[in-house]
Design a protein around this motif. Structure first.
Motif, PDB file in Angstrom:
ATOM      1  N   ASP A 164       1.444  -1.366  -0.454  1.00 14.77           N
ATOM      2  CA  ASP A 164       0.230   0.143  -0.038  1.00 14.77           C
ATOM      3  C   ASP A 164       1.293   1.715   0.079  1.00 14.77           C
ATOM      4  N   ASP A 186       1.328   8.120  -2.243  1.00  8.70           N
ATOM      5  CA  ASP A 186       2.091   8.668  -2.080  1.00  8.70           C
ATOM      6  C   ASP A 186       3.414   8.929  -2.677  1.00  8.70           C
ATOM      7  N   PRO A 187       4.368   9.574  -3.915  1.00  6.67           N
ATOM      8  CA  PRO A 187       5.276   9.365  -4.033  1.00  6.67           C
ATOM      9  C   PRO A 187       6.123   8.940  -2.779  1.00  6.67           C
ATOM     10  N   ALA A 188       6.426   9.563  -2.537  1.00  8.78           N
ATOM     11  CA  ALA A 188       7.624   9.439  -1.013  1.00  8.78           C
ATOM     12  C   ALA A 188       7.508   8.230  -0.497  1.00  8.78           C
ATOM     13  N   ARG A 189       6.142   7.330  -0.422  1.00  7.81           N
ATOM     14  CA  ARG A 189       5.688   6.097   0.470  1.00  7.81           C
ATOM     15  C   ARG A 189       5.926   5.164  -0.775  1.00  7.81           C
ATOM     16  N   VAL A 244       8.160   5.145  -3.125  1.00  4.08           N
ATOM     17  CA  VAL A 244       9.402   4.752  -3.402  1.00  4.08           C
ATOM     18  C   VAL A 244       9.766   3.022  -1.936  1.00  4.08           C
ATOM     19  N   GLU A 245       9.485   4.191  -1.014  1.00  4.37           N
ATOM     20  CA  GLU A 245       9.304   3.524   0.067  1.00  4.37           C
ATOM     21  C   GLU A 245       9.160   2.032  -0.208  1.00  4.37           C
ATOM     22  N   ARG A 301      11.272   0.113  -2.356  1.00  4.05           N
ATOM     23  CA  ARG A 301      12.439  -0.446  -2.339  1.00  4.05           C
ATOM     24  C   ARG A 301      12.337  -2.002  -1.248  1.00  4.05           C
ATOM     25  N   LYS A 302      11.171  -2.377  -0.531  1.00  4.85           N
ATOM     26  CA  LYS A 302      10.673  -2.914   0.654  1.00  4.85           C
ATOM     27  C   LYS A 302      10.629  -3.691  -0.523  1.00  4.85           C
ATOM     28  N   GLU A 351      14.395  -5.374  -2.105  1.00  6.21           N
ATOM     29  CA  GLU A 351      14.954  -5.321  -1.506  1.00  6.21           C
ATOM     30  C   GLU A 351      14.631  -6.125  -0.420  1.00  6.21           C
ATOM     31  N   THR A 390       0.048   7.736 -10.313  1.00 10.18           N
ATOM     32  CA  THR A 390       0.764   7.978 -11.938  1.00 10.18           C
ATOM     33  C   THR A 390       2.269   9.308 -10.889  1.00 10.18           C
ATOM     34  N   ALA A 391       1.902   9.902 -10.179  1.00  8.75           N
ATOM     35  CA  ALA A 391       2.740  10.393  -9.151  1.00  8.75           C
ATOM     36  C   ALA A 391       3.316   9.447  -9.134  1.00  8.75           C
ATOM     37  N   SER A 432       5.610   7.670 -11.001  1.00  7.07           N
ATOM     38  CA  SER A 432       6.575   8.191 -11.309  1.00  7.07           C
ATOM     39  C   SER A 432       7.580   8.147 -10.655  1.00  7.07           C
ATOM     40  N   ASP A 467      11.961   4.683 -12.437  1.00  7.05           N
ATOM     41  CA  ASP A 467      13.823   5.596 -12.979  1.00  7.05           C
ATOM     42  C   ASP A 467      14.532   4.743 -12.136  1.00  7.05           C
ATOM     43  N   ARG A 468      14.420   4.212 -10.631  1.00 13.29           N
ATOM     44  CA  ARG A 468      14.715   3.529  -9.838  1.00 13.29           C
ATOM     45  C   ARG A 468      14.883   2.148 -10.566  1.00 13.29           C
TER      46      ARG A 468
END
Lengths: 432, 391, 304
Positions: free
Chosen positions: A110, A114-117, A119-120, A123-124, A127, A140-141, A144, A148-149
């Motif tokens: 989930d 939120d873009p920051a979330r 990424v989190e 990554r989880k 990794e 979309t946001a 986005s 790239d990652r």
């Protein structure tokens, strides 16, 4: 200004400690640092030594991941997409014994839009859960912030569930990302073509949601419209949180529009249609493909929706006479968390394409092989749940899977609303 | 914090443990073999960066709301200003990252000062909603003037985010991975801002903030210029937001209008109240909670029989908020202080619902809060809505 | 000029939507001094309950039933969730309402799903040949206004008047105001403060339920449906004055109308509809600078 207090001293000693510790752990660091991925990395990091076996693949499992908004505010409306994918994977695991002798494990995290979330959680997934690929990432946001990652690290990013135009716009820069939801730009362009071919001379008024969904639609419309045949007389935007968009509809009417192009989601589109009907304004409405759902006739009176035109690339969930759709209903009722709908069909589609690609690489389950398969096996492929004639086509230079759609018009049959085809399948004409 | 005063040796031990945790365990424990107890993967290192970043905002907002008593629901705007300044300067103009963070902070701080002036006229819920307006307008403004802000597509900062600079290698002899470098960067900024915050709240300025919060009239009578300090508080707080925004651009690597919507502002307010108002420690604990709490349902589900439906994770979060407010009205920091002061035995009492709630209220009514970190939300009692008016 | 009136009429229709929920916010603020961020979600949840009842019942059977359920829910929330933090600092209570926001929204999504549902407008009633409510629209000179818009406006004004009378003239209303202003003194005067708070929440949830029932036909029934409305309702309540029912409705109407006028008449290149939210919020702030407690808000005295 302020006296250096005790805490400044503590801070300084922290810095000193950092130095000591950093030197101390030098040995451990050596050779352990992951190489900084180069932007154009196409090398899969196979961490396990066994040849042909990649991260996220074990003898019994294939682990796939996704990010989307489960809870939170605006997310829940799209939850059925993931439910469709999930149900299909469960069905494959249960009835077809999985893929390549392995069970599919699908982890969806989930991100609350939120873009920051995002990424989190991505990554989880990469990794901690060590997924093989990201499938059907939504928003979309949010996407986005992570795509790239994914491309840098060489992780397949398949069937992105947002129609932003950028995903497929430059496959060389983002070779690992493939969208699936019909591109908003493509949908807008196809609608524009239809308008110029069938209704030349009419003035077009545009009402759009003020975000990438709306703006990509409008850019597409401008791309598809023939400027000699149709003129855009007014453009009106509204926020996704808007309560009432009737003011904007009034402005379109006053600007002399004969055609309204609505890049809106069902709630707002229904409101616009209803208002135009109440105001006796007989403009021809074209609404975004996310509205091609029988539910529209419950959102606004069928008489108000009548005549409106939308478009679609997939079969619609209420066409239960179609064997593929009937099968989808069965899968959703047996394995799904949510009832069947247009969104679950899209999700099912993503699951099916994933499984097809995986089956093609059973002897070499690596991320590169997966992308190669995606690039090679979907050549003019007629999906079970795609409209007959809408062919999925993906190659290394073309990441736009769906470039054809067919217009649908709302008709009244015995007082009940129904979407019916009009015209032939229209192909998106890419301008180079 | 001074009140905690455990014996000096144990204080030193605690300090070393925390330092070791922050400086080695979080960034480097991924080199330990897999399965090592409490090993943090690189993903945890990234979460550490996120916590550091949100802690900066929380510190700033706490100075404004906790210490000075002005409620702001508009801090996402300042974070957006910092984030966008950094992103635009780095991507479009190629400025070095550290200058963009500072400039972002200064611009946000300057705008904060300007907003602080009209904010003087408003109090309590009126100020809260007016600043909420700021948070609502921000995404719209970012979308509208797309020549500068790249519009709805947002700005991808990742290619410009620097790798570990050479001096680290020269000085310490190690090459940090990107994650480790960004973590140390965020931690460094956060610690710097933390020290700054500690100094502010212990300075004359900080005492003036608290005096104004507790009683504007008394503060005025003592010769404190109320408007001046209220504006300063807004400016400092916005500066913190801007610095956090600049850090956001480095840590997350992507800014878009949707990154900074009003829900973020509400999250910030939640962060400091749950962490502990008027408490530096609380700001840090709150920011930690912001990142850790969404993971809790997942952790709980490992316990057999305690599985929580995945779909209810947001409700879980809401319930956690309510429970913290009921059983730890001074937030996590208050709970921590109690733990240290009165010992675990009585804190355990807090866990028996009725008794705990009653105990904590009684205690608050009887004993005046021990440190400034304990005074609660600007001593706004229930009648605060009826006593605004600074004219 | 015709365009102008069209926009004003549409704006009034939108504004009465904001005003309706703002009334619920004012009601809770007035009786308990709390900004209730969960107000919209409470209304959303009762509307979902209404939808479930409508699967087997008539609209006018459902309507009173839902109001009773809403009142019960409001009282329950006050007793169970708000009571333990009674007397806590305002910010703590705000966080508790935010926690409720999350719970209610999540529970609705979990129970009824995120796909929007159509929701009916109140069915038509004819009283002595004059038509009230129902679908369809009324032609009024330059523009049309739907019966449903009129229904919302009438409900908003009626509730506003009722609340005004209630707070100004009834003993219960006066006791509630006293409780909000000074709970300690009220208790000394023999007012049962706890009961007043419960009644305040119950009433507010009821008004919110009416708002939800009338707003859902306009924007579809779905978990996030009240989000936009709530924000505007807050703005309306603050603009009109948080302790004034009249202010809530007037504030809502002003916001609705000014939004439309800003969207229509400001230069499209750098403002226009893209910026109508921002400009409207700016107008509100300017008004607040002139009148810091809203247009109809009571000017508070400074106490030492």
């Amino acid at each position: 200004m302020w006296k250096l207090g005790k805490f400044s001293l503590i801070f300084l000693s922290l810095a000193a400690l950092l130095l000591v510790l950093a030197v101390a752990c030098e040995d451990e660091e050596e050779g352990e640092v992951t190489p900084a991925a180069s932007p154009a990395a196409t090398v899969t990091e196979t961490e396990t030594p066994t040849a042909g076996v990649s991260t996220g693949i074990t003898d019994t499992e294939i682990v796939l991941g996704s990010h989307f908004a489960k809870s939170g505010t605006y997310g829940a409306a799209f939850a059925p997409v993931l439910a469709g994918t999930e149900a299909y994977f469960r069905y494959v695991n249960a009835e077809e014994g999985g893929v390549c002798g392995r069970q599919i494990v699908f982890k969806a995290e989930d991100d609350n839009y939120d873009p920051a979330r995002a990424v989190e959680v991505v990554r989880k997934l990469i990794e901690e859960d060590e997924v093989f690929a990201i499938v059907a990432g939504l928003g979309t946001a949010a996407h986005s912030a992570v795509w790239d990652r994914l491309n840098e690290e060489g992780i397949p990013d398949l069937w992105i569930m947002t129609g932003a135009h950028k995903w497929a716009a430059d496959p060389e820069a983002h070779p690992w990302s493939v969208p699936l939801l019909p591109d908003y730009f493509v949908a807008g362009s196809i609608t524009g073509q239809y308008i110029s071919e069938n209704m030349p001379g009419k003035n077009v008024g545009v009402i759009y949601q003020n975000d990438d969904f709306g703006k990509d639609h409008v850019d597409g419309l401008k791309d598809g419209l023939d400027p000699d045949k149709n003129e855009i007389v007014a453009e009106q935007s509204f926020e996704a949180t808007a309560v009432d968009i009737r003011s904007q509809v009034t402005n379109l009417k006053n600007a002399g529009a004969d055609i309204v192009f609505g890049a809106c989601i069902p709630g707002h589109c229904a409101q616009a249609l209803k208002y135009a009907y109440q105001a006796d304004w007989d403009a021809q409405f074209f609404i975004s493909y996310v509205n091609s759902d029988v539910a529209m006739f419950a959102y606004a009176p069928p008489t108000a929706v009548e005549g409106a035109i939308t478009l679609q690339a997939n079969k619609m969930y209420d066409w239960t006479d179609d064997p593929a759709v009937a099968e989808h209903h069965r899968i959703m009722s047996e394995y799904g968390d949510l009832p069947a709908g247009n969104y679950t069909i899209v999700g099912h589609n993503a699951g099916e394409l994933t499984v097809m690609a995986l089956r093609a690489i059973c002897d070499n389950l690596t991320r590169e092989a997966l992308m190669d398969a995606v690039h090679t096996i979907f050549k003019d492929y007629q999906g079970n749940l795609s409209l007959p004639g809408v062919l999925t086509d993906i190659s290394e230079t073309d990441h736009l899977p769906i470039e054809q759609m067919r217009m649908l018009q709302a008709k009244l049959v015995d007082g009940k609303g129904k979407w019916e085809y009009i015209g032939d399948i229209i192909s998106f004409e890419q301008e180079e | 914090m001074r009140r905690l005063s455990p014996p000096p040796t144990s204080k030193l031990v605690i300090f070393v443990v925390i330092a070791f945790f922050l400086l080695w365990w979080v960034p480097f424990s991924h080199v330990l073999p897999e399965g090592f107890p409490l090993r943090f993967g690189t993903y945890r290192t990234f979460q550490g960066s996120m916590i550091a970043m949100w802690a900066i905002v929380a510190l700033g907002l706490n100075i404004l709301t906790g210490y000075n008593g002005q409620i702001s629901l508009g801090h996402s705007a300042f974070v957006a200003i910092g984030g966008y300044t950094a992103a635009i300067l780095m991507v479009d103009y190629g400025w070095p990252f550290w200058t963009t963070i500072i400039i972002g902070g200064l611009i946000a701080g300057g705008i904060g000062f300007l907003i602080g002036v009209p904010a003087l006229r408003l109090t309590g819920p009126y100020l809260a909603i007016a600043t909420l307006g700021l948070a609502l307008a921000t995404p719209q403004i970012l979308k509208k003037y797309d020549g500068l802000t790249h519009g709805t597509q947002g700005i991808n900062v990742r290619p410009e985010v620097p790798a570990s600079p050479d001096f680290i290698e020269d000085w310490f002899g190690i090459k940090l991975s990107n994650d480790e470098w960004i973590y140390f960067l965020a931690l460094f900024i956060a610690l710097l801002m933390l020290v700054l915050a500690l100094n502010i709240v212990r300075s004359r300025v900080g005492r003036a903030f608290v005096a104004i919060r507790d009683s504007e009239i008394a503060a005025q009578a003592m010769g404190i210029s109320v408007p001046r300090y209220k504006i300063i508080a807004f400016g400092i707080s916005a500066f913190y937001g801007g610095i956090a925004g600049g850090t956001y651009a480095q840590v997350v690597g992507y800014v878009s209008p949707e990154s900074f919507n009003f829900l973020l502002s509400i999250n910030f307010l939640t962060t400091i109240v749950v962490g502990g108002l008027a408490s530096i420690l609380g700001s840090v604990l709150g920011a930690t909670g912001l990142i850790v709490v969404p993971e809790l349902p997942g952790i709980v589900s490992f316990i057999p029989g305690a599985g929580l439906p995945d779909e209810l994770s947001w409700a879980f979060y809401g319930a956690a908020l309510i429970l913290v407010m009921i059983f730890a009205p001074y937030g996590l920091a208050g709970l921590f202080h109690r733990l240290v002061r009165v010992g675990p035995a009585r804190v355990a009492g807090v866990l028996t619902p009725v008794q705990g709630a009653w105990l904590s209220w009684r205690e608050r009514r009887r004993a005046p809060p021990a440190s400034p970190g304990q005074t609660g939300a600007g001593s706004e009692d229930r009648s605060s809505g009826d006593q605004p008016g600074t004219e | 000029m015709e365009e102008f009136w069209q926009q004003v009429v549409t704006g009034i229709a939108t504004g009465s939507v904001y005003g309706l929920l703002a009334l619920a916010i004012v009601l809770i603020y007035r009786s308990t001094s709390v900004l209730n961020f969960a107000q919209g979600e409470m209304a959303m949840l009762t509307t979902f309950v209404a939808w479930s009842i409508l699967q087997w019942g008539e609209y006018w059977v459902m309507f009173p039933l839902v109001l009773v359920i809403a009142a019960g829910m409001g009282a329950f929330i006050e007793r169970v969730i708000i009571r333990p933090v009674e007397g806590a600092p305002v910010l703590n209570i705000i966080i508790v309402t935010l926690g409720m926001f999350a719970i209610l929204n999540n529970v609705a999504t979990w129970r009824w799903g995120g796909i929007p549902k159509g929701f009916p407008a109140p069915p038509e009633i004819e009283v002595t040949g004059i038509r009230f409510m129902g679908e369809g629209a009324l032609d009024i000179g330059p523009t049309v206004v739907s019966y449903h818009d009129l229904t919302i406006l009438v409900f908003a004004v009626a509730i506003m008047v009722a609340l005004y009378v209630f707070f100004q003239y009834t003993p219960l209303g006066l006791a509630m105001r006293a409780t909000a202003q000074n709970p300690v003194a009220s208790r000394l005067m023999g007012i049962r403060v706890g009961r007043m708070l419960t009644v305040g929440w119950a009433l507010s949830a009821t008004v919110g339920a009416v708002a939800g029932l009338l707003i859902a036909p306009l924007i579809l029934l779905q978990p996030p449906m009240m989000m936009g409305v709530l924000l505007f309702a807050f703005a309306a309540a603050v603009l009109g004055g948080l302790d004034s029912p009249v202010g809530a409705v007037v504030g809502g109407l002003i916001i609705g109308v000014s939004e439309n006028l800003v969207g229509t008449y400001t230069p499209k290149e750098w403002l226009g509809p893209d910026m109508k939210l921002t400009v409207t919020l700016l107008i509100i702030v300017v008004v607040l600078l002139i009148r810091p407690t809203g247009i109809f808000g009571r000017r508070a005295m400074r106490r030492v």
